[in-house]
Write an enzyme that holds these catalytic residues in place. Structure first.
Site, PDB file in Angstrom:
ATOM      1  N   CYS A 111      -0.067   3.998   2.514  1.00 60.08           N
ATOM      2  CA  CYS A 111       0.281   3.584   3.878  1.00 60.08           C
ATOM      3  C   CYS A 111       1.703   4.012   4.227  1.00 60.08           C
ATOM      4  O   CYS A 111       2.001   4.391   5.362  1.00 60.08           O
ATOM      5  CB  CYS A 111       0.174   2.064   4.023  1.00 60.08           C
ATOM      6  SG  CYS A 111      -1.498   1.403   3.830  1.00 60.08           S
ATOM      7  N   CYS A 169       0.831  -1.206   0.000  1.00 57.83           N
ATOM      8  CA  CYS A 169       0.000   0.000   0.000  1.00 57.83           C
ATOM      9  C   CYS A 169       0.865   1.255   0.000  1.00 57.83           C
ATOM     10  O   CYS A 169       1.480   1.592   1.015  1.00 57.83           O
ATOM     11  CB  CYS A 169      -0.924  -0.022   1.218  1.00 57.83           C
ATOM     12  SG  CYS A 169      -1.818   1.518   1.499  1.00 57.83           S
TER      13      CYS A 169
END
Length: 319
Positions: free
Chosen positions: A80, A77
């Protein structure tokens, strides 16, 4: 990102999950026990990696005494990786006023499924857990200023609602957890500066206190935290760790990487890196690695078992 008006209704009671997790741990103990994930062993003071097995202890139970923000993330991700370091930085600056728990949803499928049961379909996602109650908080990445403001607004809303947990009367705060200094405290100005993110001002205030009392342990820890934060602010964290891997004999590269690691809660990784630098170098380089390792020891409570273990290893490496 959340709106400016926080709704504290619809909080999810984690009691059922707590009971289920406790039963699971009891079953594991009866069967010989199951080790917590390796990430859990790398927990820092203010940032802790949480697994399916440790969620109950590290999040639910801990939230009874201090707010916990839970960062659900995954290695693949991209956003993230933008939000995570911001949250880690702010958790370190908060110095125990709240704790950041990080959950890798790929490595912990039960928690990943639990997140989906809350209706969350994407990451990064951050939940706030206070007194055993889970509140959806952030969904998606954002710049540091917005994240900082959102956290301030969240805790202000929690205070107004009166649901921030208070320590029982006469009970001391957990080791490493900072408390708001009274207005007449010698640390008030320094801690206010840390809260604002003004690291230069915090450093100057702690230096002033130490000039008057060089044995002040709290001021020494505060100064170390401010200086660490300033050093890491000037680094590209990913690049620093990468460069240390590419240049194992470069002691300064190892020092930089150790700062990044301890700032992100990877305490044992930072200690091991510097111990290896001490063992693999000589002269001024060896002394620089040794002194930096000692300075990192000062950031943690003196009775922290990781410090005691690393001190023994350092003594063996030197003699």
């Amino acid at each position: 990102m959340p709106s400016r008006d926080f709704s504290l209704h619809g909080a999810i009671d984690l009691g059922a999950r707590q009971a289920a997790t406790r039963k699971q741990q009891e079953r594991q103990a009866q069967g010989g026990g199951a080790a917590a994930g390796a990430a859990g062993g790398a927990a820092g003071q203010y940032v802790v990696d949480v697994t399916d097995e440790t969620f109950n202890t590290e999040v639910v139970e801990r939230s009874q005494s201090v707010p916990v923000l839970v960062d659900f993330w995954a290695e693949w991700c991209g956003p993230c990786k933008q939000l995570g370091p911001i949250l880690e930085k702010l958790a370190t600056e908060a110095a125990g006023r709240w704790v950041l728990a990080k959950v890798d949803i790929d490595a912990n499928p039960q928690l990943g499924a639990y997140m989906q049961q809350m209706g969350v379909r994407g990451i990064p996602f951050v939940a706030a857990v206070v007194g055993g109650q889970l509140l959806p908080f952030l969904n998606g990445a954002a710049p540091e200023a917005q994240v900082r403001e959102a956290i301030d607004q969240l805790f202000e809303a929690l205070r107004k609602e009166g649901i921030l947990p208070d320590a029982p009367e006469g009970e001391q705060a957990a080791p490493g957890a900072a408390q708001d200094a009274p207005a007449d405290s010698p640390y008030a100005a320094a801690e206010d500066a840390l809260t604002r993110g003004d690291l230069d001002a915090a450093k100057a205030e702690f230096q002033r206190i130490l000039a008057a009392n060089p044995r002040d342990v709290q001021a020494k820890q505060g100064l170390g935290l401010a200086e660490l934060s300033l050093r890491v602010r000037s680094l590209d964290p990913e690049r620093a760790v990468q460069e240390a891997g590419e240049k194992p004999g470069d002691v300064q590269a190892q020092i930089n990487a150790s700062d990044v690691e301890i700032m992100s809660g990877r305490v044992e990784d930072a200690f091991t890196r510097l111990l290896n630098a001490v063992r693999g170098s000589a002269g001024d380089d060896r002394d620089a690695a040794r002194k930096h390792l000692l300075s990192l020891f000062d950031l943690l409570p003196s009775d922290d078992p990781r410090v005691a273990k690393a001190r023994r290893s350092l003594q063996a490496a030197l003699f």
